[in-house]
Design a protein around this motif. Structure first.
Motif, short mmCIF file in Angstrom:
data_model
loop_
_atom_site.label_atom_id
_atom_site.label_comp_id
_atom_site.label_asym_id
_atom_site.label_seq_id
_atom_site.Cartn_x
_atom_site.Cartn_y
_atom_site.Cartn_z
N PRO A 74 4.82 -11.03 -3.24
CA PRO A 74 5.60 -11.35 -1.94
C PRO A 74 6.53 -10.66 -1.79
CG PRO A 74 6.04 -12.82 -4.19
CD PRO A 74 4.85 -11.87 -4.35
N GLU A 75 7.33 -9.81 -2.70
CA GLU A 75 8.41 -9.07 -2.23
C GLU A 75 8.23 -7.85 -1.27
OE1 GLU A 75 6.01 -6.64 -5.52
OE2 GLU A 75 6.56 -8.76 -5.17
N ALA A 76 6.61 -7.54 -1.17
CA ALA A 76 6.37 -6.46 -0.22
C ALA A 76 6.25 -7.14 1.28
CB ALA A 76 4.87 -6.06 -0.49
N LYS A 77 6.51 -8.51 1.36
CA LYS A 77 6.68 -8.98 2.50
C LYS A 77 5.64 -8.60 3.56
CE LYS A 77 11.64 -9.58 1.84
NZ LYS A 77 13.04 -9.19 2.10
N LEU A 78 4.52 -8.46 3.34
CA LEU A 78 3.37 -8.28 4.44
C LEU A 78 3.53 -8.99 5.65
CD1 LEU A 78 0.48 -7.90 2.05
CD2 LEU A 78 1.97 -6.22 2.60
N PHE A 79 3.82 -10.24 5.76
CA PHE A 79 4.02 -10.99 6.65
C PHE A 79 5.43 -11.25 7.23
CE2 PHE A 79 -0.01 -12.27 4.52
CZ PHE A 79 -0.74 -12.10 5.62
N GLY A 80 6.34 -10.43 6.65
CA GLY A 80 7.76 -10.43 7.21
C GLY A 80 8.60 -11.30 6.17
N SER A 81 9.84 -11.30 6.43
CA SER A 81 10.99 -12.03 5.79
C SER A 81 11.43 -13.18 6.37
CB SER A 81 11.96 -10.98 5.34
OG SER A 81 12.46 -10.58 6.43
N GLY A 82 10.54 -13.43 7.61
CA GLY A 82 11.27 -14.73 8.10
C GLY A 82 10.78 -16.00 7.71
N ASP A 83 11.14 -17.26 8.31
CA ASP A 83 10.88 -18.48 7.97
C ASP A 83 9.55 -18.73 8.07
OD1 ASP A 83 10.29 -18.90 10.65
OD2 ASP A 83 12.42 -20.12 11.07
N ALA A 84 8.80 -20.10 7.98
CA ALA A 84 7.49 -20.35 8.03
C ALA A 84 7.03 -19.85 9.24
CB ALA A 84 7.29 -21.82 7.57
N GLN A 85 7.61 -20.28 10.35
CA GLN A 85 7.11 -20.07 11.88
C GLN A 85 6.85 -18.53 12.07
OE1 GLN A 85 9.21 -22.15 14.59
NE2 GLN A 85 8.96 -24.32 14.11
N ALA A 86 7.85 -18.01 11.49
CA ALA A 86 7.74 -16.66 11.56
C ALA A 86 6.51 -15.83 10.94
CB ALA A 86 9.14 -15.82 11.35
N ARG A 87 6.21 -16.50 9.69
CA ARG A 87 5.21 -15.87 9.10
C ARG A 87 3.78 -16.26 9.33
NH1 ARG A 87 5.57 -14.10 3.86
NH2 ARG A 87 3.96 -15.28 3.33
N ALA A 88 4.07 -17.55 10.18
CA ALA A 88 2.67 -18.12 10.73
C ALA A 88 2.21 -17.21 12.00
CB ALA A 88 2.85 -19.62 11.02
N LEU A 89 3.28 -16.71 12.65
CA LEU A 89 3.21 -16.22 14.05
C LEU A 89 2.30 -14.65 13.45
CD1 LEU A 89 3.44 -15.85 16.91
CD2 LEU A 89 5.85 -15.01 16.51
N ALA A 90 3.08 -14.19 12.44
CA ALA A 90 2.36 -12.98 11.88
C ALA A 90 0.77 -12.86 11.62
CB ALA A 90 3.09 -12.26 10.64
N VAL A 91 0.59 -14.48 10.83
CA VAL A 91 -0.92 -14.66 10.55
C VAL A 91 -1.79 -14.90 11.80
CG1 VAL A 91 -2.44 -16.20 9.51
CG2 VAL A 91 -0.35 -15.58 8.39
N ARG A 92 -1.12 -15.47 12.86
CA ARG A 92 -1.74 -15.52 14.18
C ARG A 92 -2.05 -14.37 14.80
NH1 ARG A 92 -2.80 -14.52 18.75
NH2 ARG A 92 -2.08 -15.45 20.76
N TRP A 93 -1.13 -13.34 14.61
CA TRP A 93 -1.51 -12.11 15.49
C TRP A 93 -2.48 -11.34 14.26
CZ3 TRP A 93 -1.28 -11.13 20.25
CH2 TRP A 93 -0.45 -11.83 21.08
N LEU A 94 -2.50 -11.22 13.29
CA LEU A 94 -3.68 -10.82 12.25
C LEU A 94 -4.93 -11.16 12.73
CD1 LEU A 94 -4.19 -9.02 9.87
CD2 LEU A 94 -3.61 -11.12 8.49
N SER A 95 -4.86 -12.72 12.75
CA SER A 95 -6.20 -13.44 13.02
C SER A 95 -6.58 -13.03 14.41
CB SER A 95 -6.14 -14.79 12.78
OG SER A 95 -5.61 -15.29 11.67
N PHE A 96 -5.85 -12.77 15.41
CA PHE A 96 -6.33 -12.27 16.62
C PHE A 96 -6.87 -10.76 16.55
CE2 PHE A 96 -4.98 -9.77 20.46
CZ PHE A 96 -5.60 -10.23 21.58
N ALA A 97 -6.10 -9.80 15.63
CA ALA A 97 -6.78 -8.52 15.51
C ALA A 97 -8.08 -8.53 14.99
CB ALA A 97 -5.69 -7.62 14.97
N ASN A 98 -8.00 -9.51 13.65
CA ASN A 98 -9.19 -9.59 12.85
C ASN A 98 -10.41 -10.16 13.71
OD1 ASN A 98 -10.32 -9.37 9.96
ND2 ASN A 98 -10.83 -11.42 10.63
N SER A 99 -10.28 -11.29 14.35
CA SER A 99 -11.54 -11.80 14.65
C SER A 99 -11.67 -11.76 16.39
CB SER A 99 -11.04 -13.72 14.60
OG SER A 99 -10.86 -13.94 13.31
N ASP A 100 -10.78 -11.56 17.32
CA ASP A 100 -10.95 -11.28 18.62
C ASP A 100 -11.14 -9.63 18.99
OD1 ASP A 100 -11.02 -14.08 19.09
OD2 ASP A 100 -8.66 -13.98 18.97
#
Length: 204
Positions: A74-100
C-alpha cells in the motif's frame, strides 16, 4: 515475484506498478508463441498477458494483479494517497481504460477474418470514432487537472497512457485533445514509466 509481459502491451501497467513498489522483481518478455504454449496455458488458460507469479500463486487480469500488488504494498500508493472517494475515482478510470478503451482497440489490431475488406474498413472507422469519443471523456476530465484524479499520478493514468501509445501507433488523429497531449508528456516522464519503457525497448 515474476511478471510475464509483451512489449508495449497492457502488461506495461503492472510492470510500472512493480517499478513504483521499488522492490526486487523479475520481468520476462514473453513471445506470442510462448503465451500459447502448454507451459504458459497451465498458468493462464487465456493465453494472454499480463501474468503475475508469486511463489505458487499465479494471477492473470490487469485489475486483479494491480489489486494484489496494492494490497501487498500500500505504500506504493498505486491508486493515490487520497480518501476513499479519490481512490475509488482512480479505480473508476482504471476500469474505463481496461474495459472500455482497451476493448475498442482489440479489433483494430485483429480484424475479424469473416469480414471482407470493405467491412473491415467500415468496422475500423467506427471503432476509431468510438475511441476518439472516449478520449473526449478523458480530455474533459483533465480540464484543470494534471492527471485524471487531480495532481497525483495513479496507475489509472498509466493505463490510459498505454492506450494513447497504441492510438499514436495506429495514426489516430489526437490533435483535438490538448489536455491529453500534455498528459501524455507528464506520464511519459514519470520515472517508473520511463524505466519500463526502456526495459521493454519502446520509443518515447
Amino acid at each position: 515475484m515474476k511478471l510475464y509481459y509483451l512489449n508495449g502491451a497492457c502488461s506495461m501497467v503492472p510492470h510500472t506498478a512493480l517499478e513504483w513498489v521499488g522492490k526486487p522483481y523479475e520481468a520476462e518478455s514473453a513471445s506470442r508463441e510462448f503465451i500459447k504454449s502448454p507451459e504458459y496455458l497451465a498458468l493462464n488458460p487465456q493465453g494472454s498477458v499480463p501474468l503475475l507469479v508469486d511463489g505458487d500463486f499465479a494471477l492473470s487480469q490487469n485489475v486483479a494483479i494491480l489489486y494484489y500488488i496494492d494490497q501487498l504494498h500500500p505504500e506504493a500508493k498505486l491508486f493515490g494517497s487520497g480518501d476513499a472517494q479519490a481512490r475509488a475515482l482512480a479505480v473508476r478510470w482504471l476500469s474505463f481504460a481496461n474495459s472500455d478503451l482497451h476493448k475498442s482497440f482489440s479489433p483494430l489490431f485483429h480484424a475479424p477474418d469473416t469480414l471482407d475488406e470493405a467491412g473491415k474498413s467500415a468496422l475500423q472507422e467506427s471503432l476509431r470514432q468510438n475511441i476518439l469519443r472516449m478520449y473526449q471523456q478523458v480530455e474533459t476530465q483533465l480540464t484543470g487537472r494534471d492527471y485524471v484524479t487531480g495532481d497525483e499520478i495513479t496507475i489509472a493514468d498509466v493505463y490510459i497512457y498505454v492506450t494513447l501509445r497504441w492510438a499514436r501507433a495506429l495514426g489516430l488523429d489526437l490533435s483535438g485533445f490538448p489536455n491529453l497531449a500534455l498528459f501524455y508528456q507528464r506520464v511519459s516522464s514519470n520515472a517508473g514509466v520511463e524505466a519500463v519503457r526502456n526495459a521493454e525497448g519502446l520509443p518515447v
